[in-house]
Design a protein around this motif. Structure first.
Motif, PDB file in Angstrom:
ATOM      1  N   PRO A 120     -13.762   0.847 -11.510  1.00 22.11           N
ATOM      2  CA  PRO A 120     -12.519   1.601 -11.361  1.00 22.11           C
ATOM      3  C   PRO A 120     -11.318   0.774 -11.794  1.00 22.11           C
ATOM      4  O   PRO A 120     -11.383  -0.451 -11.873  1.00 22.11           O
ATOM      5  CB  PRO A 120     -12.477   1.888  -9.857  1.00 22.11           C
ATOM      6  CG  PRO A 120     -13.200   0.720  -9.251  1.00 22.11           C
ATOM      7  CD  PRO A 120     -14.303   0.393 -10.219  1.00 22.11           C
ATOM      8  N   GLY A 121     -10.218   1.459 -12.063  1.00 26.88           N
ATOM      9  CA  GLY A 121      -8.980   0.775 -12.422  1.00 26.88           C
ATOM     10  C   GLY A 121      -8.581   1.034 -13.857  1.00 26.88           C
ATOM     11  O   GLY A 121      -9.433   1.134 -14.743  1.00 26.88           O
TER      12      GLY A 121
ATOM     13  N   GLU B 241       0.123  -4.257 -11.534  1.00 26.23           N
ATOM     14  CA  GLU B 241      -1.310  -4.122 -11.241  1.00 26.23           C
ATOM     15  C   GLU B 241      -1.518  -3.402  -9.910  1.00 26.23           C
ATOM     16  O   GLU B 241      -1.068  -3.845  -8.859  1.00 26.23           O
ATOM     17  CB  GLU B 241      -1.969  -5.500 -11.214  1.00 26.23           C
ATOM     18  CG  GLU B 241      -3.477  -5.434 -11.250  1.00 26.23           C
ATOM     19  CD  GLU B 241      -4.124  -6.783 -11.521  1.00 26.23           C
ATOM     20  OE1 GLU B 241      -5.363  -6.836 -11.535  1.00 26.23           O
ATOM     21  OE2 GLU B 241      -3.396  -7.778 -11.710  1.00 26.23           O
ATOM     22  N   ARG B 242      -2.217  -2.283  -9.977  1.00 28.04           N
ATOM     23  CA  ARG B 242      -2.472  -1.466  -8.794  1.00 28.04           C
ATOM     24  C   ARG B 242      -3.680  -0.582  -9.062  1.00 28.04           C
ATOM     25  O   ARG B 242      -4.028  -0.320 -10.213  1.00 28.04           O
ATOM     26  CB  ARG B 242      -1.256  -0.604  -8.455  1.00 28.04           C
ATOM     27  CG  ARG B 242      -0.886   0.399  -9.539  1.00 28.04           C
ATOM     28  CD  ARG B 242       0.484   1.005  -9.291  1.00 28.04           C
ATOM     29  NE  ARG B 242       0.803   2.059 -10.252  1.00 28.04           N
ATOM     30  CZ  ARG B 242       1.316   1.845 -11.456  1.00 28.04           C
ATOM     31  NH1 ARG B 242       1.557   0.602 -11.867  1.00 28.04           N
ATOM     32  NH2 ARG B 242       1.589   2.857 -12.262  1.00 28.04           N
ATOM     33  N   ILE B 243      -4.299  -0.097  -7.989  1.00 23.73           N
ATOM     34  CA  ILE B 243      -5.512   0.704  -8.146  1.00 23.73           C
ATOM     35  C   ILE B 243      -5.583   1.751  -7.047  1.00 23.73           C
ATOM     36  O   ILE B 243      -5.089   1.538  -5.928  1.00 23.73           O
ATOM     37  CB  ILE B 243      -6.767  -0.200  -8.117  1.00 23.73           C
ATOM     38  CG1 ILE B 243      -8.002   0.546  -8.620  1.00 23.73           C
ATOM     39  CG2 ILE B 243      -7.005  -0.768  -6.724  1.00 23.73           C
ATOM     40  CD1 ILE B 243      -9.194  -0.359  -8.876  1.00 23.73           C
ATOM     41  N   SER B 244      -6.193   2.878  -7.376  1.00 15.79           N
ATOM     42  CA  SER B 244      -6.415   3.950  -6.410  1.00 15.79           C
ATOM     43  C   SER B 244      -7.734   3.709  -5.683  1.00 15.79           C
ATOM     44  O   SER B 244      -8.778   3.541  -6.320  1.00 15.79           O
ATOM     45  CB  SER B 244      -6.454   5.305  -7.126  1.00 15.79           C
ATOM     46  OG  SER B 244      -7.049   6.294  -6.311  1.00 15.79           O
ATOM     47  N   VAL B 245      -7.694   3.699  -4.365  1.00 16.46           N
ATOM     48  CA  VAL B 245      -8.922   3.525  -3.592  1.00 16.46           C
ATOM     49  C   VAL B 245      -9.815   4.759  -3.739  1.00 16.46           C
ATOM     50  O   VAL B 245     -11.044   4.651  -3.665  1.00 16.46           O
ATOM     51  CB  VAL B 245      -8.596   3.213  -2.120  1.00 16.46           C
ATOM     52  CG1 VAL B 245      -9.853   3.237  -1.255  1.00 16.46           C
ATOM     53  CG2 VAL B 245      -7.930   1.839  -2.021  1.00 16.46           C
ATOM     54  N   LYS B 246      -9.222   5.920  -3.979  1.00 16.44           N
ATOM     55  CA  LYS B 246     -10.042   7.108  -4.265  1.00 16.44           C
ATOM     56  C   LYS B 246     -10.914   6.863  -5.494  1.00 16.44           C
ATOM     57  O   LYS B 246     -12.078   7.289  -5.543  1.00 16.44           O
ATOM     58  CB  LYS B 246      -9.151   8.334  -4.488  1.00 16.44           C
ATOM     59  CG  LYS B 246      -8.534   8.922  -3.229  1.00 16.44           C
ATOM     60  CD  LYS B 246      -7.794  10.208  -3.549  1.00 16.44           C
ATOM     61  CE  LYS B 246      -7.308  10.919  -2.277  1.00 16.44           C
ATOM     62  NZ  LYS B 246      -6.248  10.168  -1.599  1.00 16.44           N
TER      63      LYS B 246
ATOM     64  N   VAL C 181       0.853  -1.187   0.000  1.00 19.34           N
ATOM     65  CA  VAL C 181       0.000   0.000   0.000  1.00 19.34           C
ATOM     66  C   VAL C 181       0.885   1.232   0.000  1.00 19.34           C
ATOM     67  O   VAL C 181       1.794   1.357   0.828  1.00 19.34           O
ATOM     68  CB  VAL C 181      -0.927   0.018   1.237  1.00 19.34           C
ATOM     69  CG1 VAL C 181      -1.792   1.275   1.228  1.00 19.34           C
ATOM     70  CG2 VAL C 181      -1.801  -1.232   1.274  1.00 19.34           C
ATOM     71  N   GLU C 182       0.639   2.124  -0.942  1.00 15.01           N
ATOM     72  CA  GLU C 182       1.357   3.396  -1.023  1.00 15.01           C
ATOM     73  C   GLU C 182       0.322   4.511  -1.065  1.00 15.01           C
ATOM     74  O   GLU C 182      -0.274   4.770  -2.109  1.00 15.01           O
ATOM     75  CB  GLU C 182       2.245   3.439  -2.270  1.00 15.01           C
ATOM     76  CG  GLU C 182       3.360   2.393  -2.277  1.00 15.01           C
ATOM     77  CD  GLU C 182       4.171   2.411  -3.562  1.00 15.01           C
ATOM     78  OE1 GLU C 182       3.649   2.926  -4.582  1.00 15.01           O
ATOM     79  OE2 GLU C 182       5.308   1.913  -3.558  1.00 15.01           O
ATOM     80  N   GLY C 183       0.087   5.146   0.072  1.00 17.47           N
ATOM     81  CA  GLY C 183      -0.977   6.144   0.139  1.00 17.47           C
ATOM     82  C   GLY C 183      -2.324   5.474  -0.056  1.00 17.47           C
ATOM     83  O   GLY C 183      -2.700   4.585   0.711  1.00 17.47           O
ATOM     84  N   ASP C 184      -3.052   5.881  -1.113  1.00 17.83           N
ATOM     85  CA  ASP C 184      -4.342   5.236  -1.392  1.00 17.83           C
ATOM     86  C   ASP C 184      -4.213   4.198  -2.510  1.00 17.83           C
ATOM     87  O   ASP C 184      -5.218   3.686  -2.994  1.00 17.83           O
ATOM     88  CB  ASP C 184      -5.394   6.283  -1.775  1.00 17.83           C
ATOM     89  CG  ASP C 184      -5.256   6.744  -3.217  1.00 17.83           C
ATOM     90  OD1 ASP C 184      -4.135   7.151  -3.597  1.00 17.83           O
ATOM     91  OD2 ASP C 184      -6.246   6.688  -3.962  1.00 17.83           O
ATOM     92  N   ILE C 185      -2.980   3.885  -2.916  1.00 23.71           N
ATOM     93  CA  ILE C 185      -2.742   2.930  -3.999  1.00 23.71           C
ATOM     94  C   ILE C 185      -2.464   1.548  -3.418  1.00 23.71           C
ATOM     95  O   ILE C 185      -1.578   1.385  -2.570  1.00 23.71           O
ATOM     96  CB  ILE C 185      -1.549   3.356  -4.885  1.00 23.71           C
ATOM     97  CG1 ILE C 185      -1.721   4.793  -5.384  1.00 23.71           C
ATOM     98  CG2 ILE C 185      -1.383   2.384  -6.047  1.00 23.71           C
ATOM     99  CD1 ILE C 185      -2.911   5.001  -6.289  1.00 23.71           C
ATOM    100  N   VAL C 186      -3.230   0.563  -3.876  1.00 24.05           N
ATOM    101  CA  VAL C 186      -3.043  -0.821  -3.439  1.00 24.05           C
ATOM    102  C   VAL C 186      -2.527  -1.640  -4.616  1.00 24.05           C
ATOM    103  O   VAL C 186      -3.132  -1.644  -5.692  1.00 24.05           O
ATOM    104  CB  VAL C 186      -4.355  -1.431  -2.906  1.00 24.05           C
ATOM    105  CG1 VAL C 186      -4.152  -2.897  -2.533  1.00 24.05           C
ATOM    106  CG2 VAL C 186      -4.856  -0.644  -1.701  1.00 24.05           C
ATOM    107  N   TRP C 187      -1.394  -2.320  -4.392  1.00 25.55           N
ATOM    108  CA  TRP C 187      -0.795  -3.201  -5.389  1.00 25.55           C
ATOM    109  C   TRP C 187      -1.169  -4.645  -5.065  1.00 25.55           C
ATOM    110  O   TRP C 187      -1.222  -5.038  -3.900  1.00 25.55           O
ATOM    111  CB  TRP C 187       0.729  -3.094  -5.373  1.00 25.55           C
ATOM    112  CG  TRP C 187       1.298  -1.780  -5.795  1.00 25.55           C
ATOM    113  CD1 TRP C 187       1.153  -0.574  -5.158  1.00 25.55           C
ATOM    114  CD2 TRP C 187       2.130  -1.532  -6.930  1.00 25.55           C
ATOM    115  NE1 TRP C 187       1.837   0.408  -5.827  1.00 25.55           N
ATOM    116  CE2 TRP C 187       2.456  -0.151  -6.925  1.00 25.55           C
ATOM    117  CE3 TRP C 187       2.642  -2.336  -7.946  1.00 25.55           C
ATOM    118  CZ2 TRP C 187       3.258   0.427  -7.889  1.00 25.55           C
ATOM    119  CZ3 TRP C 187       3.451  -1.758  -8.914  1.00 25.55           C
ATOM    120  CH2 TRP C 187       3.749  -0.393  -8.883  1.00 25.55           C
TER     121      TRP C 187
END
Length: 357
Positions: free
Chosen positions: A317-318, A328-333, A80-86
């Motif tokens: 989203p994504g 592969e990663r996505i913003s939770v925002k 997890v990097e900020g709101d980004i989940v890999w």
């Protein structure tokens, strides 16, 4: 805080490695999340997980959401990097599934049947979707939970026509190279003639990718046997026979044969239909400029439209370009943005349905 909660849920989902055929553990995680969100869930006979506000018969729904809980193979370390989940499946398609889960949990609608199905095997031979077809599921409106980007509505997918090419020759000694005696050279000669026409994506034209080649028996022998897999993508059903005939002719001249492995037809709906229109209107209300797209790949939408519903759209989203990749990663925002779009779209569909009764 909402984002922290959704990050926790998404990390739980992507931490479970669930390639096609191994979805049982992640199905339990989906059910746990649904329970925490106040939703009911159950598993059907093939392993699909179903979610609704209460346990109901989803064979005849007002709104049906179809996502999938399997992924392509290849584990990715979760971070997890900020709101980004890999993680594997963050984009395709556990992130989109979570957006719909959260959106549905926010809706308290009486006398309106909403069902969400997390299907098995979408990345393989779609046993989950085929179960729905076999059991005669129907819905007025159908959402496909696939990554489109929170600002894009997918109204269609190309068709898929995988084929196997087999080349056989008498072989020979590697010290005396003779292209006519090498199965690999025969294949290469034919593919070189086709690659210029089909080897890149073009609007309104088929494309072909070579995805697998197996050849060679020994280090100092010319290959006597080659087996290759080609992935053909079609914009229109009418292209199928023309492309197949050309492949059979070109490879046939090199003594190779072409065998069809499967066929999934292209699918496209009109953006004026209620489901895509509800998503477009919902985005506009939230200040999002919507895009209408047809995706290059396939999804369960190809199988389920029009049998389950004629009114459908894929949305979630994504970034689709990150699907199936090691990045592969996505913003939770973006998951939150998409969930708001989804919830508002479903409310619009209910309003339109009630006004038409």
């Amino acid at each position: 805080m909402l984002e922290s909660k959704l990050i926790k849920y998404l990390v739980e989902l992507v931490s479970v490695y669930s390639p096609s055929g191994k979805e049982a553990e992640v199905a339990k995680v989906v059910r746990d999340i649904a329970s925490e969100l106040g939703l009911s869930s159950w598993i059907d006979s093939v392993g699909n997980v179903w979610i609704s506000h209460s346990k109901i018969d989803c064979r005849n729904a007002d709104v049906m959401v179809i996502g999938h809980i399997d992924t392509v193979p290849g584990y990715i370390s979760v971070k997890v990097e900020g709101d980004i989940v890999w993680g594997r499946g963050a984009v395709d398609a556990k992130g989109p599934l979570l957006a719909y889960l959260y959106a549905i949990s926010k809706l308290e609608i009486d006398n309106y049947k909403i069902c969400l199905g997390g299907l098995v095997g979408e990345e393989a031979d779609s046993p989950g979707a085929n179960y729905i077809l076999k059991e005669g599921f129907k819905s007025k409106h159908l959402f496909i939970a696939e990554p489109s980007g929170y600002n894009s509505v997918v109204i269609g997918y190309r068709g898929s026509l995988p084929v196997q090419v087999v080349c056989k020759t008498v072989g020979g000694h590697a010290a005396s190279p003779d292209p006519s005696r090498s199965a690999y050279e025969r294949f290469h000669e034919a593919w070189s003639m086709l690659r210029g026409k089909y080897g890149k994506v073009q609007s309104n034209a088929p494309s072909i990718s070579v995805t697998k080649i197996v050849a060679g028996e020994y280090g100092n022998m010319l290959p006597t046997y080659l087996e290759a897999r080609l992935d053909i993508r079609l914009w229109h059903d009418s292209e199928r026979e023309e492309v197949l005939n050309e492949l059979k002719h070109v490879f046939g001249e090199q003594g190779c044969t072409v065998h069809v492995l499967n066929y999934i037809r292209p699918v496209r709906v009109k953006p004026q239909q209620p489901t895509p229109r509800s998503l477009i209107r919902s985005m506009l209300r939230q200040g999002i400029r919507p895009k209408i797209v047809v995706k290059l790949g396939t999804s369960d939408m190809n199988l389920l439209v029009p049998t389950v519903s004629r009114d459908a759209a894929a949305y979630g989203p994504g970034d689709p370009k990150l699907a199936h990749s090691l990045e592969e990663r996505i913003s939770v925002k973006d998951i939150v943005r998409a969930a708001n779009v989804i919830a508002n779209a479903i409310l619009q569909l209910r309003q339109w349905d009630l006004s038409s009764r």
